[in-house]
Design an enzyme around this catalytic site. Sequence first.
Site, PDB file in Angstrom:
ATOM      1  N   GLY A  73      15.100 -13.582  23.741  1.00 26.26           N
ATOM      2  CA  GLY A  73      14.775 -12.167  23.894  1.00 26.26           C
ATOM      3  C   GLY A  73      15.849 -11.357  24.599  1.00 26.26           C
ATOM      4  O   GLY A  73      15.792 -10.132  24.614  1.00 26.26           O
ATOM      5  N   CYS A  95      -3.884  -6.983  -3.116  1.00 28.29           N
ATOM      6  CA  CYS A  95      -2.738  -6.649  -3.968  1.00 28.29           C
ATOM      7  C   CYS A  95      -3.218  -6.439  -5.405  1.00 28.29           C
ATOM      8  O   CYS A  95      -3.972  -7.248  -5.954  1.00 28.29           O
ATOM      9  CB  CYS A  95      -1.709  -7.781  -3.921  1.00 28.29           C
ATOM     10  SG  CYS A  95      -0.398  -7.626  -5.167  1.00 28.29           S
ATOM     11  N   CYS A 144      -1.561  -9.547  -7.645  1.00 27.50           N
ATOM     12  CA  CYS A 144      -1.889 -10.972  -7.485  1.00 27.50           C
ATOM     13  C   CYS A 144      -3.191 -11.192  -6.733  1.00 27.50           C
ATOM     14  O   CYS A 144      -3.629 -12.313  -6.548  1.00 27.50           O
ATOM     15  CB  CYS A 144      -0.746 -11.712  -6.783  1.00 27.50           C
ATOM     16  SG  CYS A 144      -0.647 -11.369  -5.023  1.00 27.50           S
ATOM     17  N   CYS A 179       1.922  -6.341  -3.196  1.00 26.42           N
ATOM     18  CA  CYS A 179       2.609  -7.119  -2.170  1.00 26.42           C
ATOM     19  C   CYS A 179       4.009  -6.561  -1.932  1.00 26.42           C
ATOM     20  O   CYS A 179       4.756  -6.330  -2.879  1.00 26.42           O
ATOM     21  CB  CYS A 179       2.789  -8.577  -2.619  1.00 26.42           C
ATOM     22  SG  CYS A 179       1.305  -9.564  -2.498  1.00 26.42           S
ATOM     23  N   CYS A 205       4.258 -12.599  -4.195  1.00 25.27           N
ATOM     24  CA  CYS A 205       3.448 -12.075  -5.279  1.00 25.27           C
ATOM     25  C   CYS A 205       3.716 -12.859  -6.574  1.00 25.27           C
ATOM     26  O   CYS A 205       2.789 -13.294  -7.268  1.00 25.27           O
ATOM     27  CB  CYS A 205       3.767 -10.607  -5.481  1.00 25.27           C
ATOM     28  SG  CYS A 205       2.484  -9.693  -6.355  1.00 25.27           S
TER      29      CYS A 205
END
Lengths: 235, 272, 293
Positions: C35, C244, C247, C269, C275
Amino acid sequence: MIPSLIASGLAKTFKMHLRGGIELPVITDAAFSLQPGQCAVLGGPSGAGKSSILKMLYGNYAANAGQILVRHRGAEIDLARAEPRTVLELRRETIGYVSQFLRVVPRVSALDIVAEPLVERGIDRPQATRRSGDLLSRLNLPERLWNLPPATFSGGEQQRVNIARGFITDHPILLLDEPTASLDAVNRSVVIDMIAEKKKAGVALLGIFHDADVRSAVADTIIDVTGFAPLGKDT
Amino acid sequence: MTVAAAKIETLDRESAALPLLSVRSVTRTYGARIGCADVSFDIWPGEVLAVVGESGSGKTTLLNCISTRLEPTSGTISYRMRDGEMRDLYQLEEAERRVLLRTDWGFVHQNPADGLRMTVSAGANVGERLMAVGQRHYGRLRSTATDWLGRVEIDTERIDDQPRAFSGGMRQRLQIARNLVTAPRLVFMDEPTGGLDVSVQARLLDLLRGLVNDLGLAVIIVTHDLAVARLLSHRMLVMKDGRVVEHGLTDRLLDDPQAPYTQLLVSSILQV
Amino acid sequence: MTAHARTSSYNFAYLDEQTKRMIRRAILKAIAIPGYQVPFASREMPMPYGWGTGGVQVTAAILGPKDVLKVIDQGADDTTNAVSIRKFFQRVAGVETTTRTADATIIQTRHRIPEAPLKQGQVLVYQVPIPEPLRFLEPRETETRKMHALEEYGLMHVKLYEDIARNGHIATTYAYPVKVEGRYVMDPSPTPKFDNPKMHMSEALQLFGAGREKRIYALPPHTEVVSLDFEDHPFEVQRFDKPCALCGAERVYLDEVVLDDRGGNMFVCSDTDHCESRRAEGLRGALSGEVAP
């Protein structure tokens, strides 16, 4: 009886730096003591330095010489040489002062101005406000004024607020600078009663009273200030 | 002994032992020029000290030295930390110093824009110090902020407004709330009423006076206005040319000034 | 998967070996201090700032001849930025490229984290425009560095407070700040907050490169990543009310696709590989019949 306050060798001279450093001696070698349960009155013509003495005892004027021994928290303290912090502590706990005029604080109500010394000593606000109201009603200040800031009050009304503020605490020493000057006869007698109660409670008082009736009603001893006049000063 | 009296007793005994802040022989020079020279004083909890003098007298230099914003050329400043230990401020770790600055101290700037975040809401300005010390509850932050806005007499409806939309007096009051929210023990104020209208000043002074009394704050206030000093302070320090010319109880100093400069200062006040 | 002939006039992966070593040292330091923003001597790349120069340098520094590279922009493999970066590495490194998440060893991304969980051994490289999360309220770099050093992160909550005060909820939807291993606050940079939970305890190594700002930071595998929030306004990801359209996937990040000029649209997606894989398995959404795959 142990005195509450002993002043000795007290002197006050004003040095005016803006006028070429001329010196105005007001008091030399003042000596007196205050006893618990008694009211001493400063006597002498105006300009003799009565107010200056009172102000030195409150730490408001600096003493040029001498001692002001005060019994405070079981010990003796020389107020003339005390640190500012100690003077504030003395004012909070030991020496009360009723001035000639009320110093008006903007936007603070009469009730709160009177209660303030108690609040500063840790009394909770409702209780302090209750006692404040008791005193104001005893001094005949109309209740409709209590919640107003005293800036617009008459001289007599302001003075009663001032007296209530000075009397609300139980300081063992109380200094009074003409507290009755602008009062009518009824309220003057209320103040005389209040002084008598303070005496009964063992408070040592020192005052300036120009009103002869009040003076004779409250005085146990008279301290003649002319005896402290500097030599060569024509008073 | 009443409970209240006992409370005062404990407070006094605690405060009698050590001052909150102790300044010893502090000198700050700018090359050959003197900012302030050989200043010493102590301040105890609950005390308000006014530092008075005209511009250029060194009062702001002194304030910056004491508040760790400007390292003195010589002298020491020690502070009684919350654990009771006296610490030399310029020996503190950066992290300790910064924690002190945003929790135990406050700093009220003359210009509120220097002490506020002008682009975040009033509520966030008040809440920032609390978030900095780890408060993570939005509802509580908001109610604390609301409470403080009320205490400094800002309409609580304005909580989501940015200080940019506030008047000078409101901004100054917001700055005060932002500083006091963590219950600091020592607050520095640099001409807090400067640049405000007289009526706005009076309201602010009254508010400050009440807060200082209620919270038992120690305050070091720099001002050139003797009326401000009279109303707020217990003690005064008069400065001229970087040096302290007189130091004492405020009413003693104003009613019976001793030093030539103090006499000049006091006699220069316009009587209304 | 396709291999490509490398243009031999450039060093492998474009950067010279000294530069790659310098960047790897920065990466190692970043991994050691999760970080923390490590400064590095960012180079001029043959593309403008804002096109992923930071991510490209990180990828170039860690890329080996056997790596398989996937590049996505907004989750899609076929957008301009993704295509040009993929082509760049094909030319200068000759590595294999892929669009399939599962086959890639290195995935460079601009916004999204693939929907399929990443695995041990994979590296996700983020292109970062602004690495400093505190810049919103504190523009001085000297001050923000001090704030990181002393863990003074109150300001991040000031920002979230403002969000709630203005919108009634935390309205930040991307670049949503996180705390890494309980120490550094980090800006996941423009990834949607929807993907924040995927960073937490990921099996893959995550590297962040900011070219213009000359910073690299990292999340080693199995690192704790916590999104900042308030006790009474906990962190939440966006929800989509429909699956979606192609899909039928639920709980994935969807993009709006405008179908006509009469307000017709569909949500599909954002992760094109995800997808396509689902459709290849025979899964279908509501509109899959009407739109050409």
